[in-house]
Design a protein around this motif. Structure first.
Motif, short mmCIF file in Angstrom:
data_model
loop_
_atom_site.label_atom_id
_atom_site.label_comp_id
_atom_site.label_asym_id
_atom_site.label_seq_id
_atom_site.Cartn_x
_atom_site.Cartn_y
_atom_site.Cartn_z
N GLY A 1 0.72 -1.22 -0.05
CA GLY A 1 0.23 0.11 -0.04
C GLY A 1 0.97 1.23 0.23
O GLY A 1 0.39 2.16 0.47
N GLY A 2 1.96 1.32 -0.66
CA GLY A 2 2.93 2.13 -0.56
C GLY A 2 3.92 2.48 0.46
O GLY A 2 4.71 3.64 0.69
N GLN A 3 3.66 1.72 1.66
CA GLN A 3 4.28 2.11 2.79
C GLN A 3 5.90 1.25 2.52
O GLN A 3 5.99 0.31 1.50
N PRO A 4 6.80 1.67 3.35
CA PRO A 4 8.03 0.99 3.12
C PRO A 4 7.99 -0.63 3.70
O PRO A 4 6.92 -0.82 4.50
N VAL A 5 8.73 -1.60 2.98
CA VAL A 5 8.85 -2.75 3.22
C VAL A 5 9.84 -3.17 4.03
O VAL A 5 10.98 -2.68 3.90
N GLY B 1 24.45 -11.21 6.17
CA GLY B 1 24.79 -11.61 4.77
C GLY B 1 23.87 -11.08 3.76
O GLY B 1 24.44 -10.40 2.81
N THR B 2 22.75 -11.42 3.93
CA THR B 2 21.57 -11.08 3.11
C THR B 2 21.59 -9.46 2.87
O THR B 2 21.38 -8.72 1.83
N LEU B 3 21.74 -8.82 3.96
CA LEU B 3 21.60 -7.43 4.11
C LEU B 3 22.64 -6.81 3.37
O LEU B 3 22.52 -5.74 2.62
N LYS B 4 23.93 -7.38 3.61
CA LYS B 4 24.98 -7.08 3.21
C LYS B 4 25.19 -7.00 1.46
O LYS B 4 25.62 -5.97 0.56
N THR B 5 24.55 -7.89 0.91
CA THR B 5 24.25 -8.22 -0.70
C THR B 5 23.62 -7.21 -1.23
O THR B 5 23.48 -7.02 -2.40
N GLY B 6 22.45 -6.87 -0.38
CA GLY B 6 21.50 -5.85 -0.99
C GLY B 6 20.37 -6.56 -2.00
O GLY B 6 19.75 -5.88 -2.64
N LEU B 7 20.38 -7.92 -1.66
CA LEU B 7 19.67 -8.67 -2.68
C LEU B 7 18.14 -8.24 -2.41
O LEU B 7 17.36 -7.80 -3.53
N TYR B 8 17.45 -8.06 -1.20
CA TYR B 8 16.09 -7.57 -1.07
C TYR B 8 16.28 -6.11 -1.55
O TYR B 8 14.95 -5.61 -2.06
N GLN B 9 16.99 -5.36 -1.14
CA GLN B 9 17.09 -4.05 -1.49
C GLN B 9 16.74 -3.78 -3.01
O GLN B 9 15.86 -2.77 -3.39
N ALA C 1 15.85 -5.78 -5.13
CA ALA C 1 14.72 -6.37 -5.73
C ALA C 1 13.32 -5.73 -5.29
O ALA C 1 12.66 -5.41 -6.21
N LEU C 2 13.26 -5.01 -4.12
CA LEU C 2 12.30 -4.06 -3.77
C LEU C 2 12.03 -2.92 -4.68
O LEU C 2 11.24 -2.35 -5.09
N GLU C 3 13.47 -2.42 -4.85
CA GLU C 3 13.36 -1.13 -5.75
C GLU C 3 12.97 -1.43 -7.26
O GLU C 3 12.37 -0.73 -7.76
N GLU C 4 13.38 -2.53 -7.70
CA GLU C 4 13.16 -2.92 -8.95
C GLU C 4 11.80 -3.30 -8.98
O GLU C 4 10.89 -2.83 -10.18
N ALA C 5 10.97 -3.37 -7.99
CA ALA C 5 9.42 -3.93 -7.95
C ALA C 5 8.65 -2.65 -7.85
O ALA C 5 7.55 -2.62 -7.68
N GLY C 6 9.40 -1.41 -7.68
CA GLY C 6 8.96 -0.05 -7.20
C GLY C 6 8.48 0.11 -5.77
O GLY C 6 7.76 1.13 -5.80
N GLY C 7 8.93 -0.41 -5.00
CA GLY C 7 8.73 -0.12 -3.57
C GLY C 7 10.13 0.56 -2.74
O GLY C 7 11.15 0.65 -3.46
N THR C 8 9.84 0.72 -1.79
CA THR C 8 10.91 1.31 -0.75
C THR C 8 11.09 0.34 0.39
O THR C 8 10.24 -0.61 0.61
N TYR C 9 12.08 0.42 1.01
CA TYR C 9 12.41 -0.99 2.12
C TYR C 9 13.17 0.02 3.49
O TYR C 9 13.73 1.19 3.24
N ARG C 10 13.17 -0.67 4.40
CA ARG C 10 13.85 -0.39 5.98
C ARG C 10 14.26 -1.66 6.32
O ARG C 10 13.67 -2.78 6.08
N GLN D 1 9.76 2.66 12.14
CA GLN D 1 10.36 3.28 10.86
C GLN D 1 9.20 3.26 9.70
O GLN D 1 9.55 3.57 8.43
N GLY D 2 7.73 3.00 10.17
CA GLY D 2 6.89 3.23 9.28
C GLY D 2 6.56 2.05 8.40
O GLY D 2 5.80 2.15 7.56
N CYS D 3 7.21 0.90 8.69
CA CYS D 3 6.83 -0.28 7.92
C CYS D 3 5.38 -0.84 7.93
O CYS D 3 4.70 -0.96 8.78
N GLY D 4 4.77 -1.01 6.79
CA GLY D 4 3.64 -2.01 6.64
C GLY D 4 3.78 -3.49 6.62
O GLY D 4 3.65 -4.01 7.65
N ARG D 5 4.22 -3.79 5.38
CA ARG D 5 4.56 -5.43 5.34
C ARG D 5 5.96 -5.53 6.03
O ARG D 5 7.05 -4.71 5.82
N LEU D 6 6.22 -6.83 6.53
CA LEU D 6 7.54 -7.26 6.86
C LEU D 6 7.92 -8.67 6.26
O LEU D 6 6.92 -9.49 6.25
#
Length: 232
Positions: A118-122, A129-137, A139-148, A187-192
């Motif tokens: 719904g437009g909220q950060p994910v 390790g996953t955070l360091k790779t930026g895998l989700y970051q 993928a979320l940007e490519e899908a049009g979303g923002t993340y925390r 941090q205003g996250c909707g989905r986790l």
């Protein structure tokens, strides 16, 4: 056996068990023969993916992942799934060397999370390790979303839940989990996103609701459809 889904599992074993259960539960089948064929390779001796990424010593894991993928490909599998989020760093490295597709748990999850956010950060709950790779970051940007992702002190709690509790076979204190939720709320996250398959194992134990996106659940549904099964 023909038309098999190959699973690179054992990372960890409980996550692989959870994936197969979800695969079965999501299939609309009245008899055994209506389920999809699956070949599970539980490679529990696979070197730790997070440690490899943080140290820069990635070749042993890349090599082991490629050997497993080629074994499953040679065995007649039509597609692959890796039941570990962090392992998708290595999936991206070996995919060009394969003749069959890998159903990409991270990308599929990111797309679903953005659709439901719904437009909220994910929020991304995952290993260091996953955070360091930026895998989700990415993928979320490519899908049009923002993340925390969690602040440093809360990330230590996430890592402790993953390694000291789930992987070690110990129960997770719901109060510790609430500290993680509260930090992401701030941090205003909707989905986790439960961006580690060990965290996927907590979904039922802690009664985590629809706010949580479980990558194992997402890729299980995608796998059923891709392999010609019917979703329940």
């Amino acid at each position: 056996m023909e038309n098999m889904l190959g699973v690179i599992g054992g990372m960890g074993p409980l996550a692989t068990e959870t994936f197969y259960r979800l695969l079965t539960e999501h299939t609309a089948a009245a008899r055994d023969q209506e389920h999809i064929n699956v070949l599970i390779l539980s490679h529990a001796a696979m070197p730790d993916r997070t440690a490899a990424i943080l140290s820069g010593e990635i070749e042993p894991v890349r090599k082991a992942m490629l050997e497993d993928a080629l074994f499953l490909q040679k065995s007649g599998c039509a597609a692959l799934v890796a039941t570990c989020n962090t392992a998708h760093y290595f999936v991206d490295l070996i995919a060009p060397e394969l003749k069959i597709p890998v159903l990409h748990m991270v990308k599929e999850t990111a797309r679903e999370a953005v659709q439901k956010s719904g437009g909220q950060p994910v929020g991304v709950l995952a290993t260091d390790g996953t955070l360091k790779t930026g895998l989700y970051q990415q993928a979320l940007e490519e899908a049009g979303g923002t993340y925390r992702y969690p602040p440093e002190e809360i990330q230590r709690v996430v890592m402790s839940v993953i390694y000291d509790e789930v992987k070690a076979g110990r129960p997770t204190d719901p109060a510790r989990w609430r500290t993680i939720e509260e930090a992401m709320d701030a941090q205003g996250c909707g989905r986790l996103i439960l961006g580690c398959t060990e965290l996927s194992c907590l979904r039922e134990k802690l009664s985590l609701g629809e706010r949580y996106i479980d990558p194992l659940d997402v890729v299980a549904r995608k796998a059923v459809v891709f392999m010609g099964g019917r979703l329940r």
